[in-house]
Design a protein around this motif. Structure first.
Motif: not given
Length: 546
Positions: A344-350, A441-444, A477-483
């Motif tokens: 996982m990197f920045f909440d994406r499955i790499t 797999s990630f929506p955006v 920069q803030n992400s709307t989807f990741t924490d």
């Protein structure tokens, strides 16, 4: 044969003189004449006997001198002593002098520090420092930061009594040799954060409360042949469970004699991005990595297997162009082809894919220039870039831009390089395309525009004593989807005091105040940390271009 020659050389002129004295001349005294027709008297016989005895004693004295000379020559051949001091050894708190080299005309060793920012008699091969003449000999590598510790060399005999204990272990002759050295750094740490490893961003930074052993380097350098020199650096570190980790930090080959100020390098090496990334922890002015370096270039820095070409421009000042390409893979390619923790990197499955072509390599250009403002002031400025793909999407790209500036002042009446003031700052901007991840797999998809910088000032106020202060800031920069914790903006203030008893040891006390800014998912908090760091070096350690 020499003995016979010296005996003949001594006996012949004496015999010649004696024979000339025994021949009667017109100017000789009548009492010295011996008639050839009258029988020899007892006085004549006694005089002749005394002359023979004197000649015999002279021959014996000459024979003893020859024996003494032969014994001295044999001793010199066996021990290698010439009666003269050899291999100048650095004096305590020395950095700009040449390190000991094997006897003969050994090739120059690797530069360890940036000689363009210090008044020094040495310069990197193929990378002349500013205001260095064309006939300047390339230097060996000093052990510690030459911008901090500088003094004239002290000549010490390397044989017999008084030989230095801090010389590198050298294997081989004058044309092909290898030096071995060891550098160990330790730290005692306290932090108000229970998990210090969540606060520190560098792999060699203190990672837990208590004792830390995060960097022990075994360094090798040497001349391969008349065309190449090699360098290798193996790092041992202990994790928080006291388990040993080993990494091949650098191992590369580089040319020594290309025309037109060109140099080629190939192997595993730290990328020439900015000021700090190409260096090893023992040359750092602080106990930990600046935030922007750890969060943009990675906890191990930007490094990997690749090739590099550099060209020193034919201009009156120091100017160099560097262009490198590396795989940009794994944690050492943090913002590029990095599969991340647990995939996982920045909440994406790499995607964790193999390289598809040149577009998946990371390309690293750099352009740097240095010049002297005066006899006591030097400035070095550079710009860098790193461009390649990342693993968060099928066609995701990363671009990192950097600019750096170094200013150095050293008093014209400096003693051992002190007093001095050094100001260094780096700025980085990262454009990171975060894709849909593996199999969409990630929506955006998002594109993050992050930036950060650090600025530090070092004051060498007394020989061996350096005070420093550093400020760090990173804007995510803030992400709307990741924490993701790595996407939290933060800043830090650091202050330290370092004592260099000699060039082979240092003790450093440092205080950090960290501030983590609040965002939609993560709360704000403050963390205080204190580090006591100590280091020792065995041998003339290969400090690196600084």
């Amino acid at each position: 044969m020499k003995k016979i020659f010296w005996i003949l050389f001594g006996v012949f002129p004496l015999s010649f003189v004696c024979s000339q004295e025994s021949i009667p001349t017109a100017s000789s005294s009548p009492t010295q004449l011996v008639s050839s027709t009258s029988p020899a008297t007892a006085g004549d016989v006694e005089a002749l006997r005394q002359q023979v005895q004197s000649l015999t004693e002279t021959v014996k004295a000459l024979q003893q001198q020859v024996k003494d000379q032969q014994a001295a020559l044999q001793k010199a051949n066996l021990t290698g002593e010439s009666g003269l001091p050899e291999n100048p050894e650095p004096s305590p708190i020395a950095g700009t002098e040449q390190s000991p080299t094997p006897s003969g005309s050994a090739p120059p060793r690797f530069p360890t520090e940036d000689t363009s920012v210090v008044s020094s008699t040495t310069a990197p091969a193929g990378s002349p420092a500013p205001a260095v003449g064309p006939n300047q000999l390339p230097g060996s590598f000093p052990t510690t930061d030459t911008s901090v510790v500088t003094s004239a060399p002290e000549t010490i005999s390397t044989t017999g009594v008084g030989a230095s204990l801090t010389q590198p272990i050298t294997i081989g002759g004058s044309k092909a040799y290898m030096n071995i050295s060891l550098d160990s750094m330790f730290a005692l740490a306290y932090s108000s954060a229970a998990n210090l490893n969540d606060i520190e961003v560098g792999d060699h930074d203190p990672q837990q409360r208590g004792f830390n052993a995060r960097n022990t380097e075994l360094a090798f350098d040497g001349a391969v042949d008349p065309y190449f020199e090699g360098f290798a650096n193996i790092v041992f570190l202990l994790d928080n469970n006291n388990e040993t980790e080993v990494e091949l930090e650098e191992a590369f080959l580089q040319t020594t004699s290309l025309p037109y100020n060109l140099q080629l390098k190939g192997g595993q090496f730290l990328a020439a991005f900015g000021r700090l990334n190409p260096t090893h922890p023992h040359t750092w002015d602080f106990a930990d990595t600046p935030l922007v370096n750890g969060l943009f270039l990675g906890p191990d820095g930007l490094r990997g297997v690749g090739a590099q070409a550099s060209w020193t421009l034919p201009v009156p000042w120091y100017s160099q162009l560097i262009f490198a390409s590396q795989n940009g893979q794994g944690e050492a390619g943090f913002s590029f082809r990095n599969p991340g923790d647990n995939g996982m990197f920045f909440d994406r499955i790499t995607t964790n894919r193999a390289a598809r072509g040149l577009q998946d390599f990371v390309w690293i250009p750099r352009f740097e220039n240095s010049f002297n403002l005066s006899d006591t002031q030097t400035v070095l400025a550079g710009v860098s870039g790193a461009f390649g793909s990342n693993e968060t999407g099928a066609n995701s790209r990363t671009q990192i831009y950097g600019a750096d500036l170094l200013y150095k002042w050293k008093s014209s009446h400096a003693e051992g390089g002190f007093p001095f003031v050094k100001w260094q700052t780096e700025f980085m901007f990262r454009r990171f395309q975060a894709g849909h991840g593996a199999d969409d797999s990630f929506p955006v998809a998002e594109t993050f525009h992050d930036w950060g910088m650090y600025s530090q000032v070092l004051w060498g106020f007394k020989k061996g004593w350096v005070a420093g202060i550093r400020g760090d800031y990173v804007h995510m920069q803030n992400s709307t989807f990741t924490d993701d914790l790595d996407r939290q903006s933060r800043w830090r203030l650091s202050a330290n005091l370092t004592w260099y008893p000699t060039e082979f040891s240092k003790i450093r006390l440092q205080y950090n105040q960290d501030f983590l800014e609040e965002n939609f998912f993560l709360s704000a908090r403050e963390v205080e940390s204190v580090f006591l760091q100590w280091e020792f070096i065995l041998g003339s350690h290969g400090a690196h271009k600084f």
